[in-house]
Design a protein around this motif. Sequence first.
Motif, PDB file in Angstrom:
ATOM      1  N   PHE A 208       0.836  -1.209   0.000  1.00  0.00           N
ATOM      2  CA  PHE A 208       0.000   0.000   0.000  1.00  0.00           C
ATOM      3  C   PHE A 208       0.866   1.252   0.000  1.00  0.00           C
ATOM      4  O   PHE A 208       0.601   2.202  -0.752  1.00  0.00           O
ATOM      5  CB  PHE A 208      -0.919  -0.007   1.214  1.00  0.00           C
ATOM      6  CG  PHE A 208      -1.686   1.276   1.389  1.00  0.00           C
ATOM      7  CD1 PHE A 208      -2.804   1.544   0.601  1.00  0.00           C
ATOM      8  CD2 PHE A 208      -1.288   2.215   2.338  1.00  0.00           C
ATOM      9  CE1 PHE A 208      -3.499   2.742   0.751  1.00  0.00           C
ATOM     10  CE2 PHE A 208      -1.986   3.407   2.490  1.00  0.00           C
ATOM     11  CZ  PHE A 208      -3.098   3.666   1.700  1.00  0.00           C
ATOM     12  N   ALA A 209       1.894   1.264   0.839  1.00  0.00           N
ATOM     13  CA  ALA A 209       2.763   2.438   0.928  1.00  0.00           C
ATOM     14  C   ALA A 209       3.420   2.734  -0.414  1.00  0.00           C
ATOM     15  O   ALA A 209       3.422   3.881  -0.888  1.00  0.00           O
ATOM     16  CB  ALA A 209       3.831   2.224   1.997  1.00  0.00           C
ATOM     17  N   GLN A 224       6.331   9.636   2.429  1.00  0.00           N
ATOM     18  CA  GLN A 224       6.545   9.382   3.857  1.00  0.00           C
ATOM     19  C   GLN A 224       5.911   8.070   4.294  1.00  0.00           C
ATOM     20  O   GLN A 224       6.325   7.490   5.306  1.00  0.00           O
ATOM     21  CB  GLN A 224       5.977  10.524   4.698  1.00  0.00           C
ATOM     22  CG  GLN A 224       4.475  10.627   4.692  1.00  0.00           C
ATOM     23  CD  GLN A 224       3.965  11.828   5.466  1.00  0.00           C
ATOM     24  OE1 GLN A 224       3.608  11.726   6.627  1.00  0.00           O
ATOM     25  NE2 GLN A 224       3.956  12.984   4.816  1.00  0.00           N
ATOM     26  N   LEU A 225       4.936   7.564   3.537  1.00  0.00           N
ATOM     27  CA  LEU A 225       4.303   6.291   3.884  1.00  0.00           C
ATOM     28  C   LEU A 225       5.321   5.157   3.875  1.00  0.00           C
ATOM     29  O   LEU A 225       5.235   4.223   4.672  1.00  0.00           O
ATOM     30  CB  LEU A 225       3.171   5.970   2.916  1.00  0.00           C
ATOM     31  CG  LEU A 225       1.990   6.936   2.858  1.00  0.00           C
ATOM     32  CD1 LEU A 225       0.970   6.440   1.841  1.00  0.00           C
ATOM     33  CD2 LEU A 225       1.349   7.117   4.222  1.00  0.00           C
ATOM     34  N   VAL A 226       6.282   5.222   2.972  1.00  0.00           N
ATOM     35  CA  VAL A 226       7.299   4.179   2.873  1.00  0.00           C
ATOM     36  C   VAL A 226       8.164   4.169   4.134  1.00  0.00           C
ATOM     37  O   VAL A 226       8.457   3.115   4.705  1.00  0.00           O
ATOM     38  CB  VAL A 226       8.161   4.378   1.613  1.00  0.00           C
ATOM     39  CG1 VAL A 226       9.335   3.405   1.603  1.00  0.00           C
ATOM     40  CG2 VAL A 226       7.305   4.199   0.355  1.00  0.00           C
ATOM     41  N   ALA A 227       8.561   5.357   4.578  1.00  0.00           N
ATOM     42  CA  ALA A 227       9.360   5.451   5.807  1.00  0.00           C
ATOM     43  C   ALA A 227       8.560   4.949   7.001  1.00  0.00           C
ATOM     44  O   ALA A 227       9.076   4.187   7.831  1.00  0.00           O
ATOM     45  CB  ALA A 227       9.799   6.901   6.028  1.00  0.00           C
ATOM     46  N   ARG A 261      11.490  11.197  -3.941  1.00  0.00           N
ATOM     47  CA  ARG A 261      10.197  11.515  -4.549  1.00  0.00           C
ATOM     48  C   ARG A 261       9.357  12.441  -3.672  1.00  0.00           C
ATOM     49  O   ARG A 261       8.295  12.889  -4.093  1.00  0.00           O
ATOM     50  CB  ARG A 261       9.410  10.232  -4.803  1.00  0.00           C
ATOM     51  CG  ARG A 261       9.955   9.338  -5.913  1.00  0.00           C
ATOM     52  CD  ARG A 261       9.040   8.143  -6.119  1.00  0.00           C
ATOM     53  NE  ARG A 261       7.727   8.541  -6.585  1.00  0.00           N
ATOM     54  CZ  ARG A 261       7.335   8.520  -7.866  1.00  0.00           C
ATOM     55  NH1 ARG A 261       8.179   8.123  -8.802  1.00  0.00           N
ATOM     56  NH2 ARG A 261       6.123   8.893  -8.210  1.00  0.00           N
ATOM     57  N   SER A 262       9.837  12.718  -2.460  1.00  0.00           N
ATOM     58  CA  SER A 262       9.030  13.545  -1.564  1.00  0.00           C
ATOM     59  C   SER A 262       9.873  14.644  -0.914  1.00  0.00           C
ATOM     60  O   SER A 262      10.114  15.679  -1.529  1.00  0.00           O
ATOM     61  CB  SER A 262       8.341  12.676  -0.505  1.00  0.00           C
ATOM     62  OG  SER A 262       9.284  11.902   0.220  1.00  0.00           O
ATOM     63  N   VAL A 263      10.358  14.418   0.306  1.00  0.00           N
ATOM     64  CA  VAL A 263      10.990  15.508   1.068  1.00  0.00           C
ATOM     65  C   VAL A 263      12.275  16.046   0.436  1.00  0.00           C
ATOM     66  O   VAL A 263      12.675  17.176   0.729  1.00  0.00           O
ATOM     67  CB  VAL A 263      11.252  15.069   2.520  1.00  0.00           C
ATOM     68  CG1 VAL A 263       9.950  14.805   3.249  1.00  0.00           C
ATOM     69  CG2 VAL A 263      12.154  13.831   2.581  1.00  0.00           C
ATOM     70  N   ARG A 264      12.931  15.265  -0.419  1.00  0.00           N
ATOM     71  CA  ARG A 264      14.154  15.748  -1.065  1.00  0.00           C
ATOM     72  C   ARG A 264      13.912  16.155  -2.517  1.00  0.00           C
ATOM     73  O   ARG A 264      14.856  16.545  -3.211  1.00  0.00           O
ATOM     74  CB  ARG A 264      15.250  14.662  -1.006  1.00  0.00           C
ATOM     75  CG  ARG A 264      15.706  14.342   0.394  1.00  0.00           C
ATOM     76  CD  ARG A 264      17.010  13.572   0.467  1.00  0.00           C
ATOM     77  NE  ARG A 264      17.052  12.368  -0.358  1.00  0.00           N
ATOM     78  CZ  ARG A 264      17.666  11.236  -0.006  1.00  0.00           C
ATOM     79  NH1 ARG A 264      18.274  11.156   1.185  1.00  0.00           N
ATOM     80  NH2 ARG A 264      17.687  10.194  -0.801  1.00  0.00           N
ATOM     81  N   ALA A 277       6.745  14.447   8.294  1.00  0.00           N
ATOM     82  CA  ALA A 277       7.446  13.604   7.328  1.00  0.00           C
ATOM     83  C   ALA A 277       8.959  13.655   7.536  1.00  0.00           C
ATOM     84  O   ALA A 277       9.650  12.636   7.445  1.00  0.00           O
ATOM     85  CB  ALA A 277       7.103  14.041   5.909  1.00  0.00           C
ATOM     86  N   HIS A 278       9.488  14.832   7.822  1.00  0.00           N
ATOM     87  CA  HIS A 278      10.938  14.959   8.042  1.00  0.00           C
ATOM     88  C   HIS A 278      11.397  14.139   9.246  1.00  0.00           C
ATOM     89  O   HIS A 278      12.448  13.492   9.205  1.00  0.00           O
ATOM     90  CB  HIS A 278      11.308  16.434   8.228  1.00  0.00           C
ATOM     91  CG  HIS A 278      11.603  17.157   6.953  1.00  0.00           C
ATOM     92  ND1 HIS A 278      10.684  17.296   5.937  1.00  0.00           N
ATOM     93  CD2 HIS A 278      12.741  17.781   6.519  1.00  0.00           C
ATOM     94  CE1 HIS A 278      11.226  17.986   4.939  1.00  0.00           C
ATOM     95  NE2 HIS A 278      12.477  18.279   5.265  1.00  0.00           N
TER      96      HIS A 278
END
Length: 330
Positions: A208-209, A224-227, A261-264, A277-278
């Motif tokens: 799902f993540a 962030q779901l992956v983390a 793909r997100s925070v970076r 998320a960070h």
Amino acid sequence: MGLFARLLGRRDTGEDRSAGTGARRPVIDPAHGDADLARLRAAVAAGSWDDARGVLDTAAGQDDLTLMVEAVADTTGAETLLAEALRAAPDDPLLQLAQGARHVSWAWEARTGARAKHVSEEQWKLFHARLESAEEHLFRAAELDPGLLGPWYFLQISGRGASLDRNSARHRFEAALRRSPGHVPSHRQRLQQLCEKWQGSHEEMHAFARASMLAAPEGSAMGQLVARAHIEHWLSLPVEEDAAYIGQEHVRAQLHEAADRSVRHPGYVRGRDWPVAHNEFAMAFALSGQPAAAHLLLGELGDRVTELPWAYWGDPVEVYQRTRLQCAGH
């Protein structure tokens, strides 16, 4: 043993290990440094619904409104203010939503974060009574304004607490997506529902993540779901297995892909709750033995520590501070 295990130990003893470091101790800010959220919480705490409503009326769409309502819900004593306002305007959908959200948070306060076997019978009764009240308010809000996202977001949380069956839980998530397909907090709640400790499995949770991240445009916060999934998986494992799991090369690669793909990502736009998320990525990188990657995010965060995920191991501020000090010397 991984970096984080070396840093603090898998189980926290409650000892203040920050003593003698000379480092300034951060403070958790539930408003994440956002001026509007701070004003909103202050208005609720002061007992002024008019002032709180004035801030809520500035929300930039349904996603933002739901985040603001969550700030109201997490403010101690909000239920009293909202009950008084509802007596004067019982058909106000925003008031019904806010009171329903507050009762969800209030229910979890009654249950506490203790393991189920340590929750007293009286606590369970209060927990379920408040959840029942929460659902009444939330469904009423949805009835009064069918386009509202908020009720379906908070109904995911109340449903999990009430051990709602899998199909009903999925329907609530889908109802939220019909109102806001890219709502990251709703995806976070669905991820929790798919955790092994609730109604899912590691396989479902990770699938799902990743699917949610890939379906979202690059620069979205969905990565962030992956983390979070890897932290949840790590947390579920025995002490002798957790570091080996999260230190695997494919886990590290997935964390980097998600961060890129997100925070970076250069197109990433920080919302009001961007520290969430960070903090998750910073902890995941530290756990997986990648202090340099964690250090970059911790540097951007500064003192913006969030309670989770650090609170899994005791005082979140202490854990965050020591992780930051350790990663700075990578």
